[in-house]
Scaffold this active site. Structure first.
Site, PDB file in Angstrom:
ATOM      1  N   GLU A   1       0.824  -1.213   0.000  1.00  0.00           N
ATOM      2  CA  GLU A   1       0.000   0.000   0.000  1.00  0.00           C
ATOM      3  C   GLU A   1       0.857   1.262   0.000  1.00  0.00           C
ATOM      4  O   GLU A   1       0.536   2.240  -0.680  1.00  0.00           O
ATOM      5  CB  GLU A   1      -0.956  -0.012   1.193  1.00  0.00           C
ATOM      6  CG  GLU A   1      -1.965  -1.144   1.176  1.00  0.00           C
ATOM      7  CD  GLU A   1      -2.766  -1.223  -0.117  1.00  0.00           C
ATOM      8  OE1 GLU A   1      -2.903  -0.209  -0.827  1.00  0.00           O
ATOM      9  OE2 GLU A   1      -3.237  -2.325  -0.438  1.00  0.00           O
TER      10      GLU A   1
ATOM     11  N   HIS B   1      -5.307  -6.180 -10.792  1.00  0.00           N
ATOM     12  CA  HIS B   1      -4.687  -7.122  -9.861  1.00  0.00           C
ATOM     13  C   HIS B   1      -4.231  -8.395 -10.559  1.00  0.00           C
ATOM     14  O   HIS B   1      -3.421  -9.146 -10.012  1.00  0.00           O
ATOM     15  CB  HIS B   1      -5.656  -7.465  -8.725  1.00  0.00           C
ATOM     16  CG  HIS B   1      -6.002  -6.306  -7.859  1.00  0.00           C
ATOM     17  ND1 HIS B   1      -7.049  -5.463  -8.144  1.00  0.00           N
ATOM     18  CD2 HIS B   1      -5.424  -5.833  -6.728  1.00  0.00           C
ATOM     19  CE1 HIS B   1      -7.113  -4.527  -7.213  1.00  0.00           C
ATOM     20  NE2 HIS B   1      -6.141  -4.715  -6.350  1.00  0.00           N
TER      21      HIS B   1
END
Length: 612
Positions: A398, A490
Site C-alpha cells: 500500500e 490485480h
C-alpha cells in the site's frame, strides 16, 4: 495527416532528444539526493528549456508545458514531471519526465509521444468538427459531474467533493509493428503492437471519492470518469481504490520495536523519527473504529502495545487486543520507510519526507487494505475471510502505491494499471525481505521474503498472489498477451511480477518447474538472476525517473534496460538480465548471456530455482 516518415522521425527525436549522462555505478549507497524544491522562477526556466527544443520534434506554439510534480533524483539530480499542454489544456497521459543536474540544466527527458498528432492531421479533429481541434466544451463542469454520477448507487456520500478537469483525451488504438502484420494474435509479443492515437476528444476528467451509506457498510467508492465534453457520454471509467483484496505483541512478527511519542502524560503512536508534517505532524497510526475516516491517533498509558492476537469482533479497538492491529501497521510503516531511506535515500511516500498515516479497524470484518489519494494515507481492515490485513508485505504494497502516485502516477487502468499494482507487489516483497533481515543496512537481503503476497493473512495458507507463477491463483496471467489490458489490474500485474522474480532469482530450464518459461530460448535456457537488491534498484530508478503515467509493458521494458545501463553500464550483465526477464514474459525477444570467464564462474553462478 503528417507524412509517416516525418512522424516516425519526430517520435524518434522525442525519444532520444536528451541522452542520459549518468555515470554507471554498482554501489549499494543510497540513490536519492536531498529534498529540493524548484520555485516558480526555476520551474519557468525548465519549461523554457523544453520549449526551445519543440521545433526539433515538430511541435508548434500551441503546445506547452506545466510542471505538475517534482521529487529527488539519483546522484544529486532532481526530477520534474511536466504535463504536455495544447492550447493551455493538459493532454491526458502525455508528459515528460525531466532529470535536472545541480545547475538545473536538463540531463535527460523521457517523453510520451501522445501529443504529436495534435494540431496536424485528421486525428486532432473532434467528432463532428471540420477544422482543427476545438478546446471549447459544450457541456459545463457541473453537467460533467452529473454525468459521471449517473451510475453511482443511491445514498452515496462524498468523502471529498467531486472535481472535474477539462483536458484533451487521446483515444488510443494498436497498430502492428513492421514484421508482425501476419502474426496470429496468440503469437504476438508485446513489442509487436504499437500504441498510436486514433483521435483526440475534449473531455472532463471527473474524480469521484465517495462512500456508500453507513447502513450499507460505508464501502469506499473511488472512481475516475472521463466524460465527453461535447455530449456528456462516458468515454472511460476506472476504479481508483488501489487495494489488496481477496475472498476467502505483533500478530505476525512477535515482539517488535516501536518508535512512539510521549506527550500529555500518554504514549502516542506518532513516530518522531520518520517523516514530518502530514495530517498528524509525524508518521502515525490511527483508529478508524469501524468507520472509514482516519479517526484519532492511538494512545496508551504505558509504552507496551497489543497482545499479538487476531482482533475479536465486538471487542474494544483501543484495548490490548485492538492495539495489535496498530502494532502490525506501525511495524510495517517503520520498515517500509527505513528500507526506502537506507537503501535508496528516498524519504517517505513523496521523497520530500512528508509524513503519512495508516488507519486500522476500517469497517467491520473488512477484507481489504487500500491506499487513498484523498489523504495520501492507508486504510487496513480486520478481515473475515482473512486475518488482519496489516502484514508486512501488504503494508509495503500500500505504501508502494503512495510512492508511485508521487512519481510515475501510472494510470490505474489497462497495462499501466497492471504495472502500478505490480510495482506495489514488488515493494511489498522487498520490504518483507528487508524487515526479516533485521531492518537495517543499505542492501536488501537475498532471503527473508516468500515471493507470495498476503500469505500471512490467509486463513487457509493460500496467498493472494504468487510472484514465481502468477497463474497459480486461477486469474492472473504469466505472460503478456494482447488481451492483458482488459483484465482487472490485480491480474494484469502478473507478468511483471514474474519478470521481477526472474530478474532477481533467475529461472529454471525444466519444463514443469514453476520458474520455467517457454519464451526463454537462448543460452543458457535457465536465465541468471542478478539478486533482489540490484533488481529493485533498477525497477525503482525506472519507475521514478523514466516511466510516464501511460507507460505500458513494452515501454517499461525499454526504460528498465535504460535504468540498468545507467546504474551498471550499458550492455552489462544487468541490462541483459532485464532483457531476458522481460523476454520470459513475452515482452521483447530473448538474448544469449555472455559466457563468464572461468575464474569468475563461481562468483557469477546461476541462481538455482526449486519448486515449492
Amino acid at each position: 495527416m503528417i507524412p509517416q516518415p516525418l512522424l516516425k522521425a519526430a517520435l524518434l527525436a522525442a525519444a532520444v532528444l536528451f541522452a542520459p549522462v549518468f555515470a554507471p555505478t554498482a554501489l549499494a549507497a543510497p540513490m536519492m539526493g536531498p529534498p529540493l524544491k524548484l520555485d516558480g522562477k526555476a520551474q519557468a526556466q525548465v519549461v523554457n528549456q523544453l520549449a526551445a527544443r519543440q521545433p526539433a520534434v515538430g511541435l508548434d506554439a500551441d503546445h506547452g508545458y506545466k510542471v505538475m510534480a517534482q521529487h529527488p533524483g539519483v546522484q544529486g539530480t532532481h526530477v520534474v514531471r511536466v504535463a504536455h499542454l495544447y492550447k493551455g489544456l493538459r493532454i491526458f497521459g502525455s508528459e515528460s519526465v525531466v532529470v535536472l543536474d545541480a545547475r538545473r540544466q536538463i540531463v535527460s527527458e523521457s517523453a510520451s509521444p501522445r501529443r504529436l498528432h495534435l494540431g496536424r492531421g485528421a486525428a486532432n479533429r473532434m467528432r463532428g468538427a471540420t477544422a482543427g481541434f476545438n478546446v471549447k466544451p459544450t457541456i459545463n463542469r457541473k453537467a460533467a459531474i452529473a454525468a459521471a454520477l449517473r451510475d453511482m448507487p443511491d445514498g452515496v456520500v462524498n468523502v471529498v467533493a467531486p472535481t472535474a478537469e477539462l483536458l484533451i483525451y487521446p483515444m488510443m488504438r494498436d497498430e502492428r509493428a513492421p514484421g508482425a502484420e501476419g502474426k496470429l494474435e496468440s503469437e504476438l509479443n508485446a513489442i509487436d503492437l504499437v500504441e498510436t492515437v486514433e483521435r483526440y476528444e475534449l473531455a472532463w476528467l471527473v474524480r469521484l471519492r465517495m462512500q456508500e451509506d453507513k447502513k450499507a457498510g460505508a464501502q469506499p467508492l473511488y472512481y475516475d470518469v472521463v466524460v465527453n465534453a461535447r455530449d456528456g457520454e462516458i468515454i472511460d471509467r476506472w476504479n481508483m481504490l488501489q487495494t489488496v483484496e481477496g475472498i476467502g505483541k505483533s500478530q505476525y512478527n512477535g515482539d517488535v520495536p516501536l518508535s512512539t511519542t510521549f506527550a500529555n502524560n500518554v504514549y502516542q503512536m506518532l513516530d518522531p523519527e520518520r517523516g514530518k508534517g502530514g495530517s498528524f505532524g509525524a508518521m502515525a497510526i490511527t483508529n478508524a473504529n469501524h468507520g472509514t475516516a482516519s479517526g484519532r491517533v492511538y494512545t496508551n498509558t504505558v509504552n507496551t502495545w497489543g497482545d499479538g492476537k487476531q482482533f475479536v469482533e465486538g471487542g474494544s479497538t483501543t484495548g490490548p487486543n485492538g492495539q495489535t492491529a496498530a502494532v502490525n501497521a506501525m511495524w510495517g510503516l517503520k520498515n517500509t520507510y527505513d528500507m526506502h531511506k537506507n537503501v535508496l535515500g528516498w524519504l517517505a511516500l513523496d521523497g520530500q519526507d512528508t509524513a503519512t498515516h495508516i488507519a486500522v479497524h476500517v469497517n467491520r470484518g473488512y477484507d481489504n487494505a487500500y491506499y487513498s489519494d484523498t489523504c495520501r494515507c492507508m486504510f487496513i481492515g480486520d478481515g473475515t475471510f482473512f486475518t488482519n490485513l496489516g502484514s508486512i508485505d501488504v503494508v509495503g504494497h500500500e505504501m508502494g502505491h503512495g510512492i508511485t502516485a508521487a512519481t510515475s502516477n501510472l494510470v490505474y487502468s489497462g497495462e499501466p494499471g497492471g504495472l502500478n499494482e505490480s510495482s506495489s507487489d514488488i515493494a511489498g516483497e522487498v520490504v518483507e525481505a528487508y524487515a526479516r533481515g533485521g531492518g537495517t543496512g543499505d542492501v536488501i537481503p537475498e532471503t527473508g521474503n516468500d515471493w507470495m503476497l498476503g500469505s500471512e493473512i490467509s486463513r487457509t495458507g493460500t496467498p493472494l498472489r504468487w510472484m514465481i507463477k502468477p497463474s497459480k491463483d486461477g486469474n492472473s496471467h504469466d505472460a503478456w498477451s494482447a488481451g492483458l489490458r482488459r483484465l482487472d489490474v490485480h491480474y494484469s500485474s502478473g507478468p511483471n511480477n514474474r519478470m521481477f522474480y526472474f530478474l532477481a532469482k533467475g529461472s529454471s530450464a525444466e519444463n514443469g518447474n514453476d520458474a520455467w518459461s517457454r519464451f526463454l530460448v537462448k543460452q543458457p535456457l535457465a536465465m541468471t538472476g542478478i539478486g533482489i537488491d540490484k533488481a529493485f534498484r533498477i525497477w525503482f530508478r525506472a519507475n521514478t525517473t523514466k516511466f510516464t503515467s501511460s507507460t505500458n509493458y513494452a515501454d517499461a521494458r525499454a526504460k528498465m534496460i535504460e535504468a540498468a545501463g545507467d546504474l551498471y553500464g550499458a550492455g552489462g550483465s544487468e541490462a541483459i538480465a532485464v532483457q531476458r526477464a522481460y523476454a520470459a514474459i513475452n515482452v521483447g525477444l530473448d538474448v544469449d548471456e555472455p559466457v563468464p570467464a572461468p575464474s569468475s564462474a563461481s562468483a557469477t553462478g546461476r541462481t538455482l530455482v526449486e519448486t515449492d
